[in-house]
Scaffold this motif. Structure first.
Motif, PDB file in Angstrom:
ATOM      1  N   ASN A 102      34.227  80.317  46.083  1.00 18.91           N
ATOM      2  CA  ASN A 102      33.374  79.652  47.068  1.00 18.91           C
ATOM      3  C   ASN A 102      34.379  79.041  48.334  1.00 18.91           C
ATOM      4  N   THR A 103      35.627  79.487  48.568  1.00 18.40           N
ATOM      5  CA  THR A 103      36.105  79.152  49.497  1.00 18.40           C
ATOM      6  C   THR A 103      35.584  79.125  50.996  1.00 18.40           C
ATOM      7  N   ASP A 107      35.208  73.383  51.945  1.00 20.81           N
ATOM      8  CA  ASP A 107      36.447  72.772  51.509  1.00 20.81           C
ATOM      9  C   ASP A 107      36.763  73.023  50.141  1.00 20.81           C
ATOM     10  N   TYR A 108      36.651  74.347  49.655  1.00 23.68           N
ATOM     11  CA  TYR A 108      36.686  74.382  48.176  1.00 23.68           C
ATOM     12  C   TYR A 108      38.060  75.300  48.004  1.00 23.68           C
ATOM     13  N   GLU A 110      39.626  78.303  44.816  1.00 21.81           N
ATOM     14  CA  GLU A 110      39.166  79.274  43.922  1.00 21.81           C
ATOM     15  C   GLU A 110      38.761  78.723  42.593  1.00 21.81           C
ATOM     16  N   GLN A 112      36.367  76.808  41.943  1.00 23.56           N
ATOM     17  CA  GLN A 112      35.550  75.483  42.137  1.00 23.56           C
ATOM     18  C   GLN A 112      34.143  75.700  42.528  1.00 23.56           C
ATOM     19  N   PRO A 114      30.723  74.401  44.212  1.00 23.35           N
ATOM     20  CA  PRO A 114      30.444  73.669  45.196  1.00 23.35           C
ATOM     21  C   PRO A 114      29.977  72.313  44.575  1.00 23.35           C
ATOM     22  N   ARG A 115      30.435  71.215  45.192  1.00 23.99           N
ATOM     23  CA  ARG A 115      30.261  69.736  44.824  1.00 23.99           C
ATOM     24  C   ARG A 115      30.481  69.345  43.457  1.00 23.99           C
ATOM     25  N   GLU A 116      31.371  70.220  42.633  1.00 24.96           N
ATOM     26  CA  GLU A 116      31.853  69.783  41.259  1.00 24.96           C
ATOM     27  C   GLU A 116      33.364  69.513  41.453  1.00 24.96           C
ATOM     28  N   ALA A 118      37.494  70.386  41.513  1.00 24.46           N
ATOM     29  CA  ALA A 118      38.165  71.488  41.691  1.00 24.46           C
ATOM     30  C   ALA A 118      38.813  71.985  40.508  1.00 24.46           C
TER      31      ALA A 118
END
Length: 229
Positions: A102-103, A107-108, A110, A112, A114-116, A118
């Motif tokens: 989701n990079t 600002d994520y 590998e 991760q 989203p919204r969780e 890293a």
């Protein structure tokens, strides 16, 4: 203490039945848990099923009904490092999803969602106590990041892709990050123990079938000894 002890497969659960007696079956959602009393601890032993959705669904079903104090996850994993050999024990210190890319969504990093977080970090006083137990028993173990996905890794190509995205990862399996994500949201400590059953390459399926019971036995022996102390 109320302890959730969860393994993915019946082959891994059967070792606990040899030591835990007078069990009572309880259903939480669609998951059956075996309820035992061991040294004044209440143990809820259940099968997670295989894969991320099963793991998250079944652990959530239990935590939504029972105020669990500690989650212990056991099972097997494939190695991602040449120095991590078959039958080695990994006490996981963090989890990520190797199939979460989701990079480009923000600002994520590998692995991760989203919204969780890293990484799902497992550091806790309960984990430290378990590490102290292993050291006192002179049990050899490894630590590190383990990555989770819904595919059984059984080729050098698939393994190489994971290693490129997660060069620090020591193992790969199919449930752990889901357990860790659920534990994170329920604010419960998680001890994750994985015994290496294969090398994640073309021989993985044959190796898995050969070693899964042995790996499960090794993990079970450690957990049973810890719970009985």
């Amino acid at each position: 203490m109320k302890i959730a002890l969860i393994v993915p497969m019946p082959e891994e659960a059967e070792f606990y039945y040899q030591h835990f007696h007078n069990r009572k079956e309880e259903m939480f959602g669609c998951t059956k848990f075996e309820h035992f009393s061991v040294n004044e601890n209440e143990i809820y032993l259940g099968l997670s099923g295989i894969g991320k959705v099963n793991a998250a669904m079944n652990l959530t079903s239990l935590l939504a009904k029972v105020d669990i104090d500690l989650i212990i996850m056991t099972g097997s994993a494939g190695s991602l490092k040449p120095e991590i050999k078959k039958k080695d024990v990994i006490v996981v210190d963090s989890f990520a999803y190797h199939d979460a890319h989701n990079t480009v969504a923000g600002d994520y990093v590998e692995g991760q969602i989203p919204r969780e977080p890293a990484r799902f970090n497992l550091q806790s006083k309960e984990r430290k106590q378990f590490i102290s137990f292993l050291k006192a028993k002179k049990v050899a173990y490894k630590e590190g990041l383990v990555v989770t996905g819904d595919s059984f890794i059984a080729s050098e190509a698939a393994k190489a892709e994971i290693e490129a995205n997660f060069p620090e990862a020591v193992g790969v399996e199919m449930e752990g990050a889901s357990f860790a994500q659920v534990a994170y949201h329920f604010k419960k400590p998680l001890i994750a123990l994985r015994a290496i059953s294969d090398n994640g390459d073309e021989d993985a399926n044959e190796s898995f079938e050969e070693f899964v019971k042995e790996a499960g036995q090794k993990a079970a022996d450690l957990i049973i000894s810890y719970l009985k102390q």
